[in-house]
Motif scaffolding. Structure first.
Motif, PDB file in Angstrom:
ATOM      1  N   LEU A 143      67.962  65.226  15.565  1.00 54.04           N
ATOM      2  CA  LEU A 143      66.961  64.709  14.627  1.00 54.04           C
ATOM      3  C   LEU A 143      67.266  64.389  12.809  1.00 54.04           C
ATOM      4  N   ALA A 169      63.431  70.868  22.896  1.00 54.22           N
ATOM      5  CA  ALA A 169      63.143  70.979  21.151  1.00 54.22           C
ATOM      6  C   ALA A 169      64.341  72.522  20.806  1.00 54.22           C
ATOM      7  N   ASP A 170      64.052  73.503  22.010  1.00 58.86           N
ATOM      8  CA  ASP A 170      64.593  75.075  21.487  1.00 58.86           C
ATOM      9  C   ASP A 170      66.260  74.611  22.290  1.00 58.86           C
ATOM     10  N   GLU A 207      60.037  64.521  17.717  1.00 61.97           N
ATOM     11  CA  GLU A 207      59.805  65.908  17.954  1.00 61.97           C
ATOM     12  C   GLU A 207      58.273  66.134  18.399  1.00 61.97           C
ATOM     13  N   GLU A 208      58.192  66.342  20.097  1.00 59.42           N
ATOM     14  CA  GLU A 208      56.298  66.187  20.288  1.00 59.42           C
ATOM     15  C   GLU A 208      56.684  66.926  21.704  1.00 59.42           C
ATOM     16  N   SER A 268      68.986  70.209  18.401  1.00 58.07           N
ATOM     17  CA  SER A 268      68.308  69.390  18.907  1.00 58.07           C
ATOM     18  C   SER A 268      67.416  68.955  17.632  1.00 58.07           C
ATOM     19  N   ARG A 269      68.040  70.415  16.311  1.00 62.61           N
ATOM     20  CA  ARG A 269      67.572  70.319  15.297  1.00 62.61           C
ATOM     21  C   ARG A 269      68.281  68.854  14.286  1.00 62.61           C
ATOM     22  N   ASP A 304      57.528  69.867  23.198  1.00 65.73           N
ATOM     23  CA  ASP A 304      58.651  70.617  23.218  1.00 65.73           C
ATOM     24  C   ASP A 304      59.512  69.872  23.649  1.00 65.73           C
ATOM     25  N   LEU A 305      60.058  68.697  22.787  1.00 64.05           N
ATOM     26  CA  LEU A 305      60.705  67.430  23.398  1.00 64.05           C
ATOM     27  C   LEU A 305      61.496  67.528  21.404  1.00 64.05           C
ATOM     28  N   VAL A 306      62.400  67.140  21.982  1.00 63.05           N
ATOM     29  CA  VAL A 306      63.284  65.902  20.915  1.00 63.05           C
ATOM     30  C   VAL A 306      63.528  64.814  21.389  1.00 63.05           C
ATOM     31  N   TYR A 307      62.960  63.840  20.962  1.00 58.30           N
ATOM     32  CA  TYR A 307      63.477  62.230  21.253  1.00 58.30           C
ATOM     33  C   TYR A 307      63.704  61.671  20.076  1.00 58.30           C
TER      34      TYR A 307
END
Length: 574
Positions: A115, A106-107, A137-138, A111-112, A140-143
């Motif tokens: 998304l 997520a960091d 985003e969940e 990542s933003r 600490d992960l973005v998938y």
């Protein structure tokens, strides 16, 4: 573990790119080393104008086969791991299907942006692109979850076997250009359109993976996205025709052009290349500053490329090769030897000749019976013919008699069963609100191919085109017969069943506009249709313009979503 299909997953492909992270990071979570990346500068050679983000990226999160995301997506195999993100083949346990997943911390510095790009691509809903199914985003992960196409083959793999046939290359550039033109109209670009991103399905349709997402994953950007994607399409067509990459560097398993000779036209690289496709490739690649001697104005946007393709003669598929069937071989049973004792090797076996046919007593009786039946049949036929001629003479003065070839005495259509296909001069989109939907695909409805279609976007919530103010009146296709013709029947194939459709016709003075009032003649009632519609008109009409009006779309694969389309329209006359 299921067999890996690299052609099916929309990974952030690494062919021809060098990540900024150390190559030691290429080991996967389950301890299987993947193919090492090659040190090339293909992004710069393609003119993408982007580079890997030099900002600090986060360390990749430790994941492994069997890990579940959202208690639903079970990771199966790591396909790519580089630059702080990883791509996996996974299983959606809720819907019991294979999917692909991109995963970032997520960091992560991008990542933003990933998304946002994934959600924008998901809203497009165009079936010519590999669809984004979820972006979350969940923990600490973005998938990003996307389709997995087990029946698709990368263009890279196709070109490894040799250049494409002219018709296949024409279909590829036509479908890819139309898809990218539609994406750019919605403000989306690809920027990493290469042979790894273009797939051909088992049905022959071409699909594009990684729209918007792949470029953001790799930190690629461009100040001229339309120009970048157009040149990339030109490079794809060049490679499809020549099996060479149109730059000096080797990439995607293809040899580059010889150094110091510049960009030469495809038909100068290989003999026998289609002249029109060769010039089309140069018109797209001229964006890189090439100066070919035989091309018209450069195509700098996918929309211009679609227009250029429409102006060139259509490339026909090759004629099917027919093989002669082997000569008929009589079996031993037919030869009269079944069940007989075979002669010793080298011995000559005598075969008793059968008697002449119909020479026995039974045969003679049969001949007399057949002869009598033939004489009776001839006599009866002569009597019926004479009676029919007399009746015809008695009715010759009756001008109100309608002759039919089938069903005339049963309330039939009153039209002859003999019909011929009318030539359709052109087709256009029915746009009562003034704005089109997929105008670049209209030609697919009259190209004589059932595997190409005019397809609407995916609408949410309502079957009447999302209940949008400018779409509630529906859409459809207007066909122009070129002049006023007598129409007796119709045959229409649809992209999918479950649409509500009506077919209308303009009066002889009609103009073929996008006003519903311009089509007063009703050829079919508004009704739910299957995959095709055939209508024999009770009373033939004379018209030039016919409207296939779609007022309600069919349910799509996702809940509360709707999509429709038309594959082929055929109009018949007497």
């Amino acid at each position: 573990m299921a067999e890996r299909s690299t052609a099916a997953v929309d990974v952030a492909d690494n062919s021809g790119d060098e990540p900024l992270t150390a190559k030691a990071d290429q080991a996967t979570a389950d301890g299987v080393a993947k193919n090492p990346e090659r040190d090339t500068d293909i992004d710069q050679a393609q003119g993408n104008g982007g580079a890997e983000d030099s900002a600090r990226t986060s360390s990749p999160t430790e994941l492994h086969s069997g890990h579940k995301l959202a208690r639903r997506y079970r990771l199966e195999e790591c396909v790519t791991r580089l630059d702080g993100f990883s791509s996996w083949r996974a299983v959606d346990e809720k819907l019991r299907r294979a999917v692909g997943v991109h995963i970032l911390p997520a960091d992560h510095v991008r990542s933003r942006a990933v998304l946002a790009a994934a959600r924008s691509a998901a809203l497009l809903g165009d079936p010519r692109f590999v669809q984004v199914l979820d972006a979350v985003e969940e923990n600490d992960l973005v998938y990003v979850v996307h389709e997995w196409l087990p029946d698709a083959t990368e263009l890279t793999a196709l070109l490894a076997a040799g250049p494409l046939e002219p018709h296949d290359a024409y279909q590829m550039v036509s479908q890819v250009s139309a898809a990218m033109a539609a994406a750019h109209r919605e403000g989306l670009s690809h920027l990493r359109l290469n042979p790894n991103a273009v797939l051909r399905t088992s049905s022959g349709q071409w699909r594009i993976r990684g729209l918007a997402v792949n470029a953001v994953l790799r930190g690629v950007g461009s100040d001229t996205p339309q120009r970048t994607d157009t040149e990339a399409i030109g490079a794809l067509l060049y490679a499809a025709l020549t099996q060479r990459w149109p730059y000096e560097s080797d990439a995607y398993g293809l040899a580059g052009l010889p150094k110091d000779i510049g960009l030469i036209a495809p038909d100068q690289v290989r003999a026998g290349i289609h002249r029109g496709l060769s010039e089309l490739a140069m018109r797209a690649l001229v964006n890189d500053g090439a100066t070919a001697s035989r091309h018209e104005a450069a195509c700098t946007t996918p929309e211009e490329l679609v227009k250029a393709i429409g102006e060139m003669p259509r490339v026909r598929p090759p004629e099917p090769a027919f093989t002669h069937s082997p000569e008929y071989q009589r079996t031993t049973y037919q030869q009269g030897t079944y069940g007989r004792t075979s002669a010793h090797p080298g011995a000559t076996q005598s075969v008793t000749a059968p008697p002449p046919p119909l020479q026995s007593r039974t045969g003679k009786a049969l001949k007399w019976a057949v002869s009598a039946l033939l004489i009776a049949a001839l006599g009866l036929g002569s009597w019926q013919l004479a009676e029919a001629l007399m009746n015809r003479g008695d009715n010759s003065n009756d001008t109100n008699t309608t002759q039919t070839q089938d069903g005339g005495d049963k309330g039939g259509s009153g039209t002859s069963s003999v019909r011929h296909l009318l030539k359709i001069n052109s087709a256009s989109e029915f746009t009562p609100s003034g704005s089109g939907i997929k105008e670049s695909e209209v030609g697919f409805t009259i190209d004589g191919r059932a595997d190409t279609s005019w397809i609407t976007p995916n609408y949410r919530g309502y079957a009447n085109f999302g209940n949008l103010p400018n779409r509630k009146s529906g859409s459809g296709i207007i066909v122009d017969l070129g002049s006023i013709q007598t129409v007796t029947s119709l045959n229409i194939n649809f992209y999918r069943s479950g649409q509500t459709v009506e077919v209308l016709a303009a009066s002889e003075a009609g103009s073929g506009s996008s006003s519903i009032n311009d089509y007063p003649e009703r050829l079919t009632e508004s009704a739910l249709t299957g995959s095709s519609l055939t209508q024999n008109l009770k009373n033939p009409i004379r018209t030039r313009y016919i409207l296939v009006h779609v007022t309600s779309l069919a349910p799509d694969t996702r809940a509360k979503t709707y999509r429709g389309g038309i594959s082929e329209i055929r109009v018949f006359g007497p």
